[in-house]
Design a protein around this motif. Structure first.
Motif, mmCIF file in Angstrom:
data_model
loop_
_atom_site.group_PDB
_atom_site.id
_atom_site.type_symbol
_atom_site.label_atom_id
_atom_site.label_comp_id
_atom_site.label_asym_id
_atom_site.label_seq_id
_atom_site.Cartn_x
_atom_site.Cartn_y
_atom_site.Cartn_z
ATOM 1 N N VAL A 14 4.070 -2.187 -11.649
ATOM 2 C CA VAL A 14 3.846 -2.691 -10.292
ATOM 3 C C VAL A 14 3.367 -1.536 -9.422
ATOM 4 O O VAL A 14 4.138 -0.625 -9.107
ATOM 5 C CB VAL A 14 5.136 -3.308 -9.707
ATOM 6 N N GLY A 15 2.096 -1.550 -9.056
ATOM 7 C CA GLY A 15 1.544 -0.512 -8.203
ATOM 8 C C GLY A 15 0.550 0.357 -8.942
ATOM 9 O O GLY A 15 0.850 0.895 -10.015
ATOM 10 N N ALA A 16 -0.639 0.510 -8.368
ATOM 11 C CA ALA A 16 -1.716 1.289 -8.989
ATOM 12 C C ALA A 16 -1.963 2.592 -8.249
ATOM 13 O O ALA A 16 -3.098 3.000 -8.044
ATOM 14 C CB ALA A 16 -3.009 0.465 -9.053
ATOM 15 N N GLY A 17 -0.866 3.238 -7.833
ATOM 16 C CA GLY A 17 -0.984 4.600 -7.336
ATOM 17 C C GLY A 17 -1.015 5.571 -8.511
ATOM 18 O O GLY A 17 -1.114 5.178 -9.678
ATOM 19 N N GLU A 38 -1.535 -4.660 -8.689
ATOM 20 C CA GLU A 38 -1.709 -3.939 -7.422
ATOM 21 C C GLU A 38 -1.941 -4.953 -6.306
ATOM 22 O O GLU A 38 -2.852 -5.775 -6.379
ATOM 23 C CB GLU A 38 -2.883 -2.973 -7.528
ATOM 24 N N ALA A 39 -1.102 -4.871 -5.268
ATOM 25 C CA ALA A 39 -1.182 -5.860 -4.197
ATOM 26 C C ALA A 39 -2.431 -5.707 -3.336
ATOM 27 O O ALA A 39 -2.938 -6.691 -2.790
ATOM 28 C CB ALA A 39 0.069 -5.772 -3.322
ATOM 29 N N ASP A 41 -6.495 -4.125 -2.357
ATOM 30 C CA ASP A 41 -7.822 -4.369 -2.932
ATOM 31 C C ASP A 41 -8.395 -3.150 -3.636
ATOM 32 O O ASP A 41 -9.595 -3.126 -3.954
ATOM 33 C CB ASP A 41 -8.793 -4.842 -1.848
ATOM 34 N N GLY A 42 -7.576 -2.128 -3.882
ATOM 35 C CA GLY A 42 -8.080 -0.945 -4.573
ATOM 36 C C GLY A 42 -6.946 -0.122 -5.141
ATOM 37 O O GLY A 42 -5.779 -0.280 -4.747
ATOM 38 N N VAL A 43 -7.274 0.769 -6.051
ATOM 39 C CA VAL A 43 -6.266 1.631 -6.665
ATOM 40 C C VAL A 43 -6.069 2.884 -5.816
ATOM 41 O O VAL A 43 -6.888 3.219 -4.967
ATOM 42 C CB VAL A 43 -6.678 2.021 -8.103
ATOM 43 N N GLY A 44 -4.965 3.572 -6.053
ATOM 44 C CA GLY A 44 -4.749 4.868 -5.420
ATOM 45 C C GLY A 44 -3.535 4.963 -4.541
ATOM 46 O O GLY A 44 -3.077 6.068 -4.243
ATOM 47 N N GLY A 45 -3.004 3.829 -4.064
ATOM 48 C CA GLY A 45 -1.867 3.920 -3.156
ATOM 49 C C GLY A 45 -2.244 4.688 -1.899
ATOM 50 O O GLY A 45 -3.169 4.321 -1.178
ATOM 51 N N ARG A 46 -1.527 5.804 -1.624
ATOM 52 C CA ARG A 46 -1.835 6.616 -0.450
ATOM 53 C C ARG A 46 -3.089 7.461 -0.646
ATOM 54 O O ARG A 46 -3.596 8.036 0.312
ATOM 55 C CB ARG A 46 -0.647 7.532 -0.113
ATOM 56 N N MET A 47 -3.570 7.539 -1.887
ATOM 57 C CA MET A 47 -4.746 8.359 -2.179
ATOM 58 C C MET A 47 -5.978 7.474 -2.311
ATOM 59 O O MET A 47 -6.510 7.241 -3.401
ATOM 60 C CB MET A 47 -4.524 9.183 -3.451
ATOM 61 N N ALA A 253 6.270 1.068 -9.545
ATOM 62 C CA ALA A 253 5.608 2.334 -9.202
ATOM 63 C C ALA A 253 5.029 2.267 -7.805
ATOM 64 O O ALA A 253 3.882 2.645 -7.560
ATOM 65 C CB ALA A 253 4.521 2.654 -10.233
ATOM 66 N N THR A 254 5.830 1.796 -6.879
ATOM 67 C CA THR A 254 5.413 1.658 -5.481
ATOM 68 C C THR A 254 6.059 2.765 -4.648
ATOM 69 O O THR A 254 6.766 3.628 -5.166
ATOM 70 C CB THR A 254 5.863 0.300 -4.935
ATOM 71 N N GLY A 255 5.836 2.715 -3.340
ATOM 72 C CA GLY A 255 6.560 3.589 -2.433
ATOM 73 C C GLY A 255 8.032 3.221 -2.406
ATOM 74 O O GLY A 255 8.443 2.155 -2.906
ATOM 75 N N PRO A 256 8.866 4.079 -1.822
ATOM 76 C CA PRO A 256 10.318 3.852 -1.898
ATOM 77 C C PRO A 256 10.791 2.574 -1.227
ATOM 78 O O PRO A 256 11.670 1.889 -1.759
ATOM 79 C CB PRO A 256 10.905 5.100 -1.226
ATOM 80 N N ALA A 257 10.234 2.215 -0.080
ATOM 81 C CA ALA A 257 10.695 1.014 0.612
ATOM 82 C C ALA A 257 10.377 -0.242 -0.188
ATOM 83 O O ALA A 257 11.222 -1.130 -0.356
ATOM 84 C CB ALA A 257 10.080 0.939 2.005
ATOM 85 N N ALA A 258 9.146 -0.328 -0.701
ATOM 86 C CA ALA A 258 8.763 -1.489 -1.509
ATOM 87 C C ALA A 258 9.564 -1.538 -2.802
ATOM 88 O O ALA A 258 9.933 -2.613 -3.282
ATOM 89 C CB ALA A 258 7.266 -1.445 -1.803
#
Length: 413
Positions: A14-17, A38-39, A41-47, A253-258
């Motif tokens: 879960v999560g494409a960061g 990945e929720a 429209d693109g990969v990378g998360g914060r990047m 593999a998301t941010g801590p809150a999610a």
């Protein structure tokens, strides 16, 4: 290995960061059927990098460090077409600008450092010992050292309070996203090592090129964009639209809150917030690819990104990136401060974008575990920089650890 839409899979990530992509890569390389949901429209998360009116805008100021072990393992650095920053920084002080640079790399630019304008002879000696130790000792030795705050670690190394306040505190505020040097001293030593041994760069297409390269290397169909995960089930996960995806294991593999929403009871750290402002100027206010650090704290730092890589701005325009601690809504205040920092009239500079990042980094107070297990519950795992260190290395290493633990557990089942 990718799977068809309705097939059961071995692992759902879960999560494409960076953490999720690294985990998926290692699992796929081991022959497992993997899908990355990945929720966005693109990969990378914060990047990620946005393209707007000819500008390439990273979602928050980013640098890419070539010395990270996980970076060297996973990337063809040549294909990213990396453009380096000047090693070191310019410091805007009440005494004027001072340049801090590595004299072994840029001896011609080290006059401020070795002449006494920036550091006393005692500080130079302490700095040499500190840098030599961090650069040459095995990383395992640094990781095993007693953990204190970065401020205490610098004091123990013999660095004076004057040099801490002139260079280390303002410079590291932009690295750790806190201005009291409360961050783990062990992490500081590893960061300092990485800066001494590597080069800070940006890909020609912006920081988003890095996660894009990881995603492109995965088997076709592995990553599914705009695919939110609404919750975890006994058989896998509930996807947006009410469809269940069966999986033997799920890696969050998301941010801590999610992550805490999907894994109730997960302990998550406090986080640091930062906002990055982008301005377009008619000409570059500083004709070099150098970070300008505000020692008085009006902003964290600022840099003319189009001097780092010309392709980040359209012809005839300069792109200036500036970061501040906390939330946004301060563009006019920031632009006024930039006039002081660059010594130029910024009234006509065009605001291009403002990126507040609420959970930019974990708050890594000592004693901070540099790595921790990704196992949360049977068949449930969690990875990300908040499970390791707030860095690209930390995110990638946490994803790699998740893959190792998943593989071990599935093999034992």
């Amino acid at each position: 290995m990718a799977a068809a839409d309705n097939d059961p899979i071995d692992v759902l990530v879960v999560g494409a960061g960076m953490a999720g992509l690294a985990c998926a890569a290692d699992l796929a390389a081991a022959g497992l059927k993997v899908r990355v949901a990945e929720a966005s429209d693109g990969v990378g998360g914060r990047m990620r990098t946005d393209v707007r009116d000819g500008f390439r805008l990273d979602r928050g100021f980013q640098v890419f460090n070539t010395s990270y072990p996980q970076v060297r393992r996973r990337f063809d650095l040549r294909s990213l077409r990396l453009h380096p920053f000047t090693p070191g920084a310019l410091l805007h002080t009440p005494r004027g600008r001072l340049r801090f640079t590595d004299p072994t790399r840029r001896p011609r630019d080290s006059a401020d450092l070795v002449s006494g304008r920036l550091a006393s002879p005692r500080d130079l000696a302490a700095l040499a010992v500190l840098s030599g130790r961090d650069m040459l000792l095995p990383p395992a030795v640094l990781r095993r050292s007693a953990d204190v705050t970065t401020r205490e670690a610098l004091a123990r190394a013999g660095v004076s309070e004057a040099l801490v306040e002139t260079f280390f505190r303002p410079f590291l505020s932009g690295v750790f996203l806190e201005d009291r040097l409360e961050t783990s001293g062990r992490f500081f030593h590893l960061v300092w090592r990485s800066m001494l041994r590597g080069t800070l760069c940006l890909p020609a297409a912006g920081i988003g090129a890095a996660p894009a390269a990881l995603a492109e290397a995965l088997p076709r169909g592995t990553v599914r964009l705009e695919q939110p995960v609404e919750g975890l089930t006994g058989e896998g996960a509930l996807l947006g639209g009410g469809r269940e995806q069966a999986a033997r294991a799920v890696v969050v593999a998301t941010g801590p809150a999610a992550a805490a929403v999907l894994l109730p009871g997960l302990a998550v750290p406090d986080t640091r917030a930062v906002t990055t402002y982008y301005h377009a100027a008619p000409t570059a206010p500083l004709a070099e690819p150098t970070l300008l650090v505000d020692t008085e704290g009006g902003v964290l730092n600022t840099v003319v990104l189009s001097e780092v890589c010309r392709g980040l701005a359209p012809a005839g325009r300069a792109l200036v990136s500036t970061s501040v601690l906390g939330g946004g809504g301060r563009e006019a205040e920031v632009r006024r401060r930039l006039a002081d920092l660059y010594g130029t009239d910024t009234a006509a500079w065009e605001p291009v974008a403002e990126y507040p990042v609420a959970q930019a980094l974990p708050a890594m107070a000592p004693p901070w575990p540099l790595t921790r297990t990704t196992r949360f519950a049977p068949g449930r795992y969690v990875c990300g920089d908040h499970r390791a260190t707030g860095s690209v290395q930390g995110a990638l290493a946490s994803g790699a650890r998740a893959a190792r633990e998943v593989l071990a557990d599935l093999a034992a089942a």
